[in-house]
Design a protein around this motif. Structure first.
Motif: not given
Length: 289
Positions: A158-169
Motif C-alpha cells: 500500500k505504501l509503495a502504491k501510494d508513494t511511488g516507492a519501491t519495496v526492498f524485501n
C-alpha cells in the motif's frame, strides 16, 4: 605490404589497442538511510559501502537512526528531511517498525494516530526524495508470526502504491539465506539480524540500488560492527558520531563468506510472490520490529 612491416606495426599499436573502448567510470551512489536498530545493528551502512567498494562502485551513506525509533519520529525531528532538502542523494532507504506498517493492512487501524503518523512520514520522505530525483526503497522488516508478516507485506504494498516507492524485501532476503543454510541463526536474539544476515541485507540492498547483483568478492569494512545496544543518537548522522567511529581497524570479510550470500539472493519473481502474500517468509523465532 612486407610481413616484417606488418608485424612491427602490430607490435607498435598493441599498447594502444582498446583505448577507445574502455568501460565507463562506475557510477557513485549517495544513499540516505532512516530507521532504527535493525539498520544500525552490525552497521548496515558500513557493510553497504564495503560491498560497493568491492565492486568498484563508490557508495557514500548518511544515516539517521535511533534504538526503537519510528519513522514518524525521524520525520518530526527534521534531521533526515533537512538532509534531503539540502544535499543530493540517489537513493533513500526507509526502515519502519513492522507493526507500524502492518496496521495499514487493516482499514479500521489505518485511521489510528500511530498508523496515520507512519503514512505521513513515508509520504513526506518519499515526496522529498522524488522532488530531488532520488529513488525511495521501503525496507520490509520481519516477524515470527506468519499473519503479521503478511500484514507487513500488505502495508508495504500500500505504501509503495501510494508513494511511488519501491519495496526492498529485506525479510525475504534473510529468509532466502536461511533456506539455503537451514542451520544458520539469522536472528540471535529473536529480533535483530546476525552479522551474516546483515551482510545478506547489504548484498541485497546493493542489488536493489544498482540494479545488478554484486560479484562475490572479499569485503573491507571500515566501520565498527555495531552491537544492538550501541549508543546511537538520531541528532546527527551515524557516520559523524565520534563514539561510533571505532578504532580505525578494518574488518576483512573473505570471499568464501560472501559467495554463498550472492548465490542465495532470491529471484525477483519469488520476491514478488512473497510480497503478494502467497508465499510468506516462514522464520521461527523472530519477533517483529
Amino acid at each position: 605490404m612486407p610481413p616484417r612491416f606488418l608485424l612491427g606495426l602490430s607490435l607498435l599499436l598493441a599498447p594502444f589497442a582498446g583505448t577507445h573502448a574502455q568501460d565507463p567510470a562506475p557510477k557513485e551512489y549517495r544513499v540516505l538511510l532512516v530507521g532504527n536498530s535493525l539498520t544500525y545493528t552490525n552497521n548496515l551502512p558500513a557493510l553497504l559501502r564495503a560491498v560497493g567498494a568491492s565492486q568498484g562502485t563508490p557508495i557514500t551513506t548518511e544515516t539517521y537512526v535511533a534504538p526503537g525509533g519510528t519513522l514518524s519520529e525521524r520525520w518530526r525531528d527534521g534531521k533526515a528531511a533537512d538532509a534531503l532538502r539540502t544535499r543530493k542523494f540517489d537513493v533513500v532507504v526507509l526502515q519502519e517498525i513492522g507493526g507500524q506498517v502492518g496496521c495499514l493492512a487493516s482499514a479500521s487501524r489505518t485511521r489510528t494516530a500511530p498508523c496515520a503518523a507512519t503514512v505521513q512520514a513515508h509520504e513526506g520522505f518519499a515526496a522529498l526524495a522524488k522532488a530531488s530525483g532520488a529513488k525511495t526503497l521501503l525496507f520490509t522488516t520481519w516477524s515470527h508470526d506468519e499473519r503479521m508478516q503478511g500484514r507487513i507485506h500488505g502495508g508495504m504494498r500500500k505504501l509503495a502504491k501510494d508513494t511511488g516507492a519501491t519495496v526492498f524485501n529485506a525479510a525475504g532476503a534473510i529468509a532466502s539465506l536461511h533456506k539455503a543454510q537451514p542451520g544458520s541463526t539469522p536472528y540471535p536474539d529473536g529480533t535483530h539480524p546476525s552479522t551474516q544476515a546483515s551482510l545478506m541485507l547489504a548484498v541485497a540492498l546493493y542489488r536493489d540500488i544498482t540494479g545488478t547483483a554484486p560479484a562475490p568478492k572479499a569485503l573491507r569494512v571500515g566501520g565498527p560492527l555495531l552491537p544492538v545496544n550501541a549508543a546511537v543518537s538520531a541528532a546527527s548522522p551515524l557516520e559523524a558520531q565520534p563514539a561510533l567511529a571505532g578504532d580505525g581497524k578494518v574488518t576483512v570479510v573473505p570471499v568464501a563468506l560472501i559467495e554463498p550470500l550472492v548465490k542465495a539472493l532470491p529471484d525477483p519473481k519469488d520476491e514478488a510472490r512473497d510480497l503478494e502474500g502467497r508465499d510468506p517468509a516462514r522464520e521461527p523465532g523472530r519477533r517483529g520490529r
